[in-house]
Design a protein around this motif. Structure first.
Motif, mmCIF file in Angstrom:
data_model
loop_
_atom_site.group_PDB
_atom_site.id
_atom_site.type_symbol
_atom_site.label_atom_id
_atom_site.label_comp_id
_atom_site.label_asym_id
_atom_site.label_seq_id
_atom_site.Cartn_x
_atom_site.Cartn_y
_atom_site.Cartn_z
ATOM 1 N N PRO A 1 0.839 -1.199 0.000
ATOM 2 C CA PRO A 1 0.000 0.000 0.000
ATOM 3 C C PRO A 1 0.873 1.248 0.000
ATOM 4 O O PRO A 1 2.017 1.197 0.430
ATOM 5 C CB PRO A 1 -0.783 -0.136 1.304
ATOM 6 C CG PRO A 1 0.156 -0.859 2.210
ATOM 7 C CD PRO A 1 0.925 -1.823 1.338
ATOM 8 N N VAL A 2 0.337 2.376 -0.449
ATOM 9 C CA VAL A 2 1.115 3.603 -0.457
ATOM 10 C C VAL A 2 1.363 4.083 0.962
ATOM 11 O O VAL A 2 2.470 4.390 1.358
ATOM 12 C CB VAL A 2 0.399 4.683 -1.303
ATOM 13 C CG1 VAL A 2 1.142 5.998 -1.205
ATOM 14 C CG2 VAL A 2 0.310 4.234 -2.742
ATOM 15 N N GLY A 3 0.321 4.166 1.769
ATOM 16 C CA GLY A 3 0.457 4.457 3.191
ATOM 17 C C GLY A 3 1.238 5.714 3.492
ATOM 18 O O GLY A 3 0.967 6.776 2.969
ATOM 19 N N ASN A 4 2.255 5.573 4.373
ATOM 20 C CA ASN A 4 3.003 6.730 4.841
ATOM 21 C C ASN A 4 3.780 7.421 3.730
ATOM 22 O O ASN A 4 4.087 8.604 3.825
ATOM 23 C CB ASN A 4 3.964 6.310 5.950
ATOM 24 C CG ASN A 4 3.232 5.846 7.195
ATOM 25 O OD1 ASN A 4 2.098 6.266 7.431
ATOM 26 N ND2 ASN A 4 3.852 4.973 7.971
ATOM 27 N N GLY A 5 4.132 6.681 2.693
ATOM 28 C CA GLY A 5 4.876 7.295 1.594
ATOM 29 C C GLY A 5 4.091 8.405 0.936
ATOM 30 O O GLY A 5 4.636 9.476 0.647
ATOM 31 N N PHE A 6 2.800 8.195 0.697
ATOM 32 C CA PHE A 6 1.985 9.239 0.092
ATOM 33 C C PHE A 6 1.826 10.414 1.035
ATOM 34 O O PHE A 6 1.855 11.577 0.610
ATOM 35 C CB PHE A 6 0.615 8.688 -0.305
ATOM 36 C CG PHE A 6 -0.223 9.667 -1.083
ATOM 37 C CD1 PHE A 6 -0.046 9.803 -2.444
ATOM 38 C CD2 PHE A 6 -1.158 10.454 -0.442
ATOM 39 C CE1 PHE A 6 -0.802 10.722 -3.168
ATOM 40 C CE2 PHE A 6 -1.919 11.372 -1.154
ATOM 41 C CZ PHE A 6 -1.744 11.502 -2.524
ATOM 42 N N ASP A 7 1.665 10.136 2.326
ATOM 43 C CA ASP A 7 1.567 11.221 3.304
ATOM 44 C C ASP A 7 2.835 12.066 3.298
ATOM 45 O O ASP A 7 2.776 13.300 3.361
ATOM 46 C CB ASP A 7 1.326 10.661 4.705
ATOM 47 C CG ASP A 7 -0.040 10.001 4.835
ATOM 48 O OD1 ASP A 7 -0.925 10.319 4.001
ATOM 49 O OD2 ASP A 7 -0.217 9.173 5.739
ATOM 50 N N ALA A 8 3.992 11.409 3.216
ATOM 51 C CA ALA A 8 5.257 12.145 3.189
ATOM 52 C C ALA A 8 5.362 12.986 1.923
ATOM 53 O O ALA A 8 5.824 14.136 1.954
ATOM 54 C CB ALA A 8 6.434 11.177 3.281
ATOM 55 N N LEU A 9 4.930 12.426 0.794
ATOM 56 C CA LEU A 9 4.960 13.176 -0.458
ATOM 57 C C LEU A 9 4.062 14.400 -0.369
ATOM 58 O O LEU A 9 4.449 15.501 -0.788
ATOM 59 C CB LEU A 9 4.506 12.270 -1.602
ATOM 60 C CG LEU A 9 4.417 12.916 -2.990
ATOM 61 C CD1 LEU A 9 5.809 13.215 -3.525
ATOM 62 C CD2 LEU A 9 3.663 12.015 -3.960
ATOM 63 N N ALA A 10 2.877 14.231 0.209
ATOM 64 C CA ALA A 10 1.915 15.328 0.269
ATOM 65 C C ALA A 10 2.404 16.481 1.135
ATOM 66 O O ALA A 10 1.946 17.615 0.979
ATOM 67 C CB ALA A 10 0.574 14.812 0.795
ATOM 68 N N LYS A 11 3.343 16.214 2.047
ATOM 69 C CA LYS A 11 3.830 17.255 2.956
ATOM 70 C C LYS A 11 4.982 18.065 2.375
ATOM 71 O O LYS A 11 5.384 19.062 2.973
ATOM 72 C CB LYS A 11 4.271 16.618 4.277
ATOM 73 C CG LYS A 11 3.118 16.033 5.084
ATOM 74 C CD LYS A 11 3.638 15.324 6.331
ATOM 75 C CE LYS A 11 2.486 14.702 7.114
ATOM 76 N NZ LYS A 11 2.984 13.929 8.286
ATOM 77 N N LEU A 12 5.529 17.640 1.238
ATOM 78 C CA LEU A 12 6.655 18.371 0.670
ATOM 79 C C LEU A 12 6.208 19.760 0.206
ATOM 80 O O LEU A 12 5.112 19.927 -0.317
ATOM 81 C CB LEU A 12 7.246 17.601 -0.511
ATOM 82 C CG LEU A 12 7.846 16.229 -0.214
ATOM 83 C CD1 LEU A 12 8.371 15.604 -1.496
ATOM 84 C CD2 LEU A 12 8.951 16.338 0.812
ATOM 85 N N SER A 13 7.077 20.736 0.363
ATOM 86 C CA SER A 13 6.718 22.105 -0.034
ATOM 87 C C SER A 13 6.548 22.236 -1.534
ATOM 88 O O SER A 13 5.903 23.180 -2.005
ATOM 89 C CB SER A 13 7.782 23.090 0.453
ATOM 90 O OG SER A 13 9.007 22.878 -0.219
ATOM 91 N N VAL A 14 7.126 21.322 -2.311
ATOM 92 C CA VAL A 14 7.000 21.394 -3.769
ATOM 93 C C VAL A 14 5.741 20.688 -4.260
ATOM 94 O O VAL A 14 5.508 20.605 -5.463
ATOM 95 C CB VAL A 14 8.236 20.801 -4.470
ATOM 96 C CG1 VAL A 14 9.456 21.650 -4.199
ATOM 97 C CG2 VAL A 14 8.474 19.364 -4.037
ATOM 98 N N VAL A 15 4.925 20.176 -3.347
ATOM 99 C CA VAL A 15 3.628 19.599 -3.689
ATOM 100 C C VAL A 15 2.554 20.598 -3.290
ATOM 101 O O VAL A 15 2.549 21.103 -2.180
ATOM 102 C CB VAL A 15 3.402 18.253 -2.971
ATOM 103 C CG1 VAL A 15 2.002 17.723 -3.230
ATOM 104 C CG2 VAL A 15 4.438 17.232 -3.434
#
Length: 554
Positions: free
Chosen positions: A245-259
């Motif tokens: 599952p994507v799980g925490n990886g997607f959460d980490a991606l969503a928190k990046l300032s470039v997102v």
């Protein structure tokens, strides 16, 4: 901005070029978009060309300007004298001498030209070029020590040692600083060794650290997948990255300032998206092709199952983007400020402004006279319940343009036959007897007339792109589609979409500079899936990993 405004508005401004140069990621593209906004506020129209998005040929430049030939490009630019902005000039290649020797000398002296790139123009132009003395330079530099510290304090970082390390590692490059701050703030990196100050090496080093050392391969796969599409949500990235599952990886991606938030999910900062996508395509072509395939396959299922029109339109447009056609990208997906223009249903109270825009567009974009038959056809179309009228609005709610699609049936035939240009299309397509066999009601037909696409001078390229993205998802119904096209740039687009020109000389409206040509796209037999495959095939000669794309998607 102040320098630009003085240059643009100076009464005695000599013919010349305002050049903007500086390292990658320093904010040149963002500054050019700010120039365009300011120019429009001052009453100028704008034309933006990104050298990364066009073939380095005269034909590529003409298409980027919205025409199909050098002569048409020069005529359009000299007629309207817009602010012409050319970004990423280091990617011009063989176009650089072509523009300098063939295009610039033939431009109207009153046309303002801004060229942005990493290197000064004088570094590429010959010593004897007369243009060297007509260049006004605006150098954009990385942040100095105080500006770097102010930015990082704004991100909540105060440790002097860490601030010093970040400045050395990024060289004050704003985009690199934002990535480095993500590392420290969101990934709890307490110590950052100094990296090479070169921009590309810095960003690659920072991205590699972010992915490899902190969260591993899961975030790397997600970030790669996010760079391939314009916008994304978790299910789409799951399929494209092959991570479950994507799980925490997607959460980490969503928190990046470039997102950043997008209308449908999230999106990478455009500069970062292009950087990572280009690197992925070069570094791992099979992975790049596989992600495109997975994205199209997933979006196709989503589109067919969508209950909401908005989701269906999003899935359609993302598939079209993933096809990789340069003309389609240039005219439909180069939105400078995502979200600052939105499209919704036209209301009766919008009709006066719609009429005004139609009249202005007809005169200024085609040169045609707003004759009584044309006016009456518009009026009847606005009041027919079967017309799908959509308007593009600014954030303040002002109507900037409109598009209208009419189902072709017995009820709409009198409306379409009222106007000489749409009547010419119908008669080129069907005989009078064949027209009598058309379905009686709009709900029973699978044929649609893409009838109006009109916009004013404000943000015209962005408004046109937004209306196209709103209008074209009707193609997902796999029906038959008709249109009448006069503008060269729109003709270029419909050819890239696979429309064929209907037989006949076309319709010349009173006063028009160019004839309107009827065109048709028939998907009733080959279907939407095959059509997308054909666009991908035309976009570029497929490499080995992409060669199976058509069969695999089907």
């Amino acid at each position: 901005l102040a320098t630009f405004q003085r240059w643009l508005t100076a009464a005695d401004r000599e013919r010349g070029v305002l050049e903007v140069n500086g390292p990658g990621g320093v904010g040149k593209s963002t500054l050019l978009r700010a120039f365009a906004r300011l120019a429009r506020q001052l009453g100028w129209s704008t034309v933006a060309v990104d050298a990364r998005q066009i073939p380095p040929t005269p034909e590529g430049f003409a298409a980027a300007v919205g025409t199909s030939s050098e002569g048409q490009a020069l005529a359009r630019l000299n007629r309207g004298r817009p602010l012409l902005l050319i970004d990423t000039c280091e990617a011009l290649g063989g176009l650089d001498p072509y523009l300098r020797e063939r295009v610039l000398p033939r431009l109207d002296p009153r046309l303002p030209l801004v060229m942005a790139g990493r290197y000064p123009l004088h570094a590429r132009w010959p010593l004897d070029s007369p243009w060297r003395r007509l260049v006004h330079s605006l150098v954009i530099r990385p942040f100095d020590g105080e500006e770097t510290a102010a930015y990082l304090r704004g991100r909540g970082l105060f440790d002097p040692t860490l601030l010093s390390q970040l400045r050395v590692a990024t060289g004050g490059n704003p985009l690199a600083l934002s990535l480095a701050a993500d590392l420290v703030m969101q990934m709890a990196v307490a110590d950052l060794r100094a990296a090479e100050a070169d921009w590309r090496l810095t960003v690659h080093d920072l991205v590699s650290r972010l992915l490899r050392e902190v969260v591993g391969e899961e975030l790397r796969a997600l970030l790669d997948a996010a760079s391939v599409v314009r916008s994304f949500d978790e299910p789409l990235l799951t399929e494209m990255a092959g991570v479950r599952p994507v799980g925490n990886g997607f959460d980490a991606l969503a928190k990046l300032s470039v997102v950043q938030p997008a209308r449908y999910g999230l999106a990478l900062h455009d500069d970062v998206r292009r950087l990572i996508a280009a690197d992925l395509k070069w570094r791992d072509p099979p992975k790049f092709a596989g992600m495109r395939l997975a994205g199209i396959r997933h979006l196709r299922v989503r589109m067919e199952a969508a209950l909401q029109a908005d989701e269906r339109a999003w899935a359609f447009n993302e598939q079209l983007f993933l096809c990789g056609d340069a003309v389609i990208h240039s005219l439909m997906f180069q939105e400078a400020e995502p979200g600052h223009i939105w499209v919704d249903d036209g209301l009766p109270e919008d009709h006066p402004r719609v009429r005004q825009i139609w009249r202005q567009w007809l005169i200024e974009h085609t040169g045609a006279t707003p004759s009584e038959p044309l006016r009456r056809a518009l009026e009847v179309a606005l009041h027919w319940p079967g017309t799908r009228l959509r308007v593009a609005r600014s954030l303040e709610g002002a109507v900037l343009g409109f598009g209208a699609t009419l189902p072709v049936c017995q009820q709409s035939l009198p409306i379409l036959l009222t106007s000489p240009n749409s009547a010419a299309v119908l008669r080129a397509k069907w005989s009078q007897q064949q027209m009598t066999r058309l379905p009686a009601l709009p709900t029973k037909t699978r044929c649609y007339f893409l009838r109006y696409l009109c916009y004013g001078e404000r943000d015209c390229e962005v408004v046109r792109a937004a209306l196209m993205r709103d209008m074209l998802p009707v193609l997902s119904l796999s029906g038959t589609y008709l249109s009448s096209v006069a503008e060269p740039e729109v003709q270029t687009l419909v050819r890239s979409l696979g429309f064929r020109r209907l037989p006949g000389p076309g319709c010349v409206l009173q006063g028009a500079r160019l004839p309107e040509h009827g065109c048709e796209l028939d998907l009733s037999r080959r279907g939407f899936d095959r059509w997308i495959d054909e666009i991908m095939t035309r976009a570029a000669a497929p490499s080995a990993p992409e060669a199976g794309l058509q069969t695999a998607v089907r």
